[in-house]
Design an enzyme around this catalytic site. Structure first.
Site, PDB file in Angstrom:
ATOM      1  N   ASP A  88       1.115  -1.225   0.555  1.00 40.55           N
ATOM      2  CA  ASP A  88       0.050  -0.273   0.101  1.00 40.55           C
ATOM      3  C   ASP A  88       0.724   1.221   0.314  1.00 40.55           C
ATOM      4  O   ASP A  88       0.343   1.897   1.105  1.00 40.55           O
ATOM      5  CB  ASP A  88      -0.899   0.290   1.246  1.00 40.55           C
ATOM      6  N   LYS A 117       2.178   4.722  -1.065  1.00 44.12           N
ATOM      7  CA  LYS A 117       0.906   5.937  -1.837  1.00 44.12           C
ATOM      8  C   LYS A 117       1.873   6.986  -1.449  1.00 44.12           C
ATOM      9  O   LYS A 117       1.506   6.875  -0.426  1.00 44.12           O
ATOM     10  CB  LYS A 117      -0.296   5.369  -2.274  1.00 44.12           C
ATOM     11  N   ASN A 140       1.283   7.822   2.188  1.00 39.38           N
ATOM     12  CA  ASN A 140       1.844   6.746   3.311  1.00 39.38           C
ATOM     13  C   ASN A 140       3.482   7.542   3.435  1.00 39.38           C
ATOM     14  O   ASN A 140       4.071   6.548   3.449  1.00 39.38           O
ATOM     15  CB  ASN A 140       1.760   5.177   2.646  1.00 39.38           C
ATOM     16  N   ASP A 180       2.886   3.341   7.691  1.00 37.35           N
ATOM     17  CA  ASP A 180       1.653   3.047   7.341  1.00 37.35           C
ATOM     18  C   ASP A 180       2.361   1.669   7.273  1.00 37.35           C
ATOM     19  O   ASP A 180       1.204   1.360   5.949  1.00 37.35           O
ATOM     20  CB  ASP A 180       0.719   3.283   6.274  1.00 37.35           C
ATOM     21  N   THR A 227      -4.601   0.869  -2.993  1.00 38.26           N
ATOM     22  CA  THR A 227      -5.410   1.596  -3.587  1.00 38.26           C
ATOM     23  C   THR A 227      -5.455   1.546  -4.726  1.00 38.26           C
ATOM     24  O   THR A 227      -4.328   1.150  -5.212  1.00 38.26           O
ATOM     25  CB  THR A 227      -4.676   2.973  -2.936  1.00 38.26           C
TER      26      THR A 227
HETATM   27  P1  AMP Z   1      -2.356   8.324   9.527  1.00 39.69           P
HETATM   28  O1  AMP Z   1      -3.675   7.986  10.678  1.00 39.69           O
HETATM   29  O2  AMP Z   1      -1.824   7.716  10.061  1.00 39.69           O
HETATM   30  O3  AMP Z   1      -2.691   8.858   7.968  1.00 39.69           O
HETATM   31  O4  AMP Z   1      -1.889  10.574  10.247  1.00 39.69           O
HETATM   32  C1  AMP Z   1      -2.684  11.230   9.611  1.00 39.69           C
HETATM   33  C2  AMP Z   1      -2.376  12.776   9.566  1.00 39.69           C
HETATM   34  O5  AMP Z   1      -1.320  12.718  10.628  1.00 39.69           O
HETATM   35  C3  AMP Z   1      -1.393  12.456   8.217  1.00 39.69           C
HETATM   36  O6  AMP Z   1      -1.295  12.782   7.101  1.00 39.69           O
HETATM   37  C4  AMP Z   1       0.200  12.777   9.288  1.00 39.69           C
HETATM   38  O7  AMP Z   1       0.632  14.431   8.307  1.00 39.69           O
HETATM   39  C5  AMP Z   1       0.035  13.396  10.214  1.00 39.69           C
HETATM   40  N1  AMP Z   1       1.167  12.303  11.036  1.00 39.69           N
HETATM   41  C6  AMP Z   1       1.425  10.860  10.641  1.00 39.69           C
HETATM   42  N2  AMP Z   1       2.591  10.485  11.331  1.00 39.69           N
HETATM   43  C7  AMP Z   1       3.025  11.139  11.860  1.00 39.69           C
HETATM   44  C8  AMP Z   1       4.454  11.944  12.026  1.00 39.69           C
HETATM   45  N3  AMP Z   1       5.395  10.057  12.336  1.00 39.69           N
HETATM   46  N4  AMP Z   1       4.695  11.971  11.900  1.00 39.69           N
HETATM   47  C9  AMP Z   1       4.904  14.118  11.809  1.00 39.69           C
HETATM   48  N5  AMP Z   1       3.280  14.155  10.987  1.00 39.69           N
HETATM   49  C10 AMP Z   1       2.014  12.410  11.427  1.00 39.69           C
END
Ligand code: AMP
Length: 289
Positions: free
Chosen positions: A145, A147, A150, A163, A180
């Site tokens: 996955d 993309k 991620n 992810d 996806t």
């Molecule tokens: P996710 O639930 O993994 O899709 O994360 C949601 C959003 O949080 C993503 O769109 C990233 O912009 C931000 N994000 C997730 N993990 C991190 C990380 N380790 N460091 C910085 N931003 C993050």
């Protein structure tokens, strides 16, 4: 004890993490299953990202197994281009993942802002991804996955795969439809057995998207995207002006027969990568958010 980082704590199986170990900062984003916050471990001052997922959501979407698999795989991987999962804890309502903080946010954001990337940036990211995938494949992990959403960037613009929700740890051929749409390999669209070569296909799709701004088989609806993938209906628009060497790499990855796709090693040796990729995987333009 004072200087211990979450990383060193995480190696201590007796350390029970909880919210009191962290000072919570600004929200970093919101995903399908929870929110992500900037946070600082109180004792070491080590900066991390905390991903908070509500157990109710996990039960609603029946993702218990997927999440456990994601956590197990991601904690076991150590590579500069793979986002670290230092540890996790839970209470009655939530599961909290302690993640490496990626200052640069999503690569998707950079791509959407700039429209498309320079050949140097695209080659650097493809090289970083190839190195991370070679490492994953060596540990029998297929990501499936990959993309732009991620892919995160650190403070130097270094790519980090995040992810692992759809990844599998297996040395056998798999037959589960997932991933996806635009990034799906033809063998997955046709629900055939698939193996590591699905990730190599995705590298071809991403390389195209980095250079042109859109994935190559985009269509009005799912059915048409499927048809275009299965036919390998690939064309290179005249603008933006992309080098023949880049097109050559893409054409050698978007090949129907998985066994004929360029291997990861050959990607890393490809003249376009050798000429354009930053050897340290650092891409400062991506910091220009
Ligand atoms: P996710 O639930 O993994 O899709 O994360 C949601 C959003 O949080 C993503 O769109 C990233 O912009 C931000 N994000 C997730 N993990 C991190 C990380 N380790 N460091 C910085 N931003 C993050």
């Amino acid at each position: 004890m004072e200087s211990k980082s979450p990383e060193s704590y995480a190696r201590d199986p007796n350390k029970p993490w909880s919210m009191v170990d962290f000072e919570i900062g600004r929200p970093l984003g919101k995903g399908k299953f929870g929110r992500v916050y900037l946070a600082r471990e109180v004792k070491s001052k080590f900066i991390v990202a905390l991903k908070v997922i509500f157990k109710e959501q996990i039960e609603k979407y029946k993702i218990q197994h997927q999440l456990r698999r994601e956590m197990e795989i991601q904690t076991s991987l150590r590579h500069p281009n793979i986002l670290r999962l230092y540890g996790w804890f839970d209470d009655d309502e939530r599961i909290v993942l302690i993640l490496e903080y990626a200052y640069g946010g999503e690569l998707y954001g950079v791509l959407r802002k700039n429209g498309y990337l320079t050949e140097q940036a695209a080659a650097t990211y493809i090289s970083s991804l190839s190195q991370a995938l070679a490492y994953c494949h060596g540990k029998c992990v297929i990501h499936r996955d990959i993309k732009p959403e991620n892919l995160l960037l650190d403070h130097e613009g270094r790519l980090k795969i995040a992810d692992f929700g759809w990844s599998v740890q297996s040395s056998n051929k798999r037959k589960t439809m997932c991933g996806t749409l635009d990034y799906l390999a033809p063998e997955m669209v046709e629900n055939k057995d698939h193996d590591y070569a699905v990730d190599n296909w995705t590298l071809g799709i991403l390389c195209y998207e980095f250079l042109y701004g859109n994935p190559p088989f985009e269509a009005e609806n799912q059915k048409d995207t499927f048809k275009r993938i299965v036919k390998i209906d690939l064309s290179f628009p005249p603008t933006p002006n992309v080098s023949e060497e880049a097109k050559n790499l893409i054409s050698q990855l978007l090949v129907k027969d998985p066994s004929k796709r360029l291997s990861i090693q050959k990607i890393l040796e490809h003249p376009w990568i050798v000429k354009n990729a930053d050897p340290k995987g650092i891409c400062p333009q991506s910091q220009d958010k």
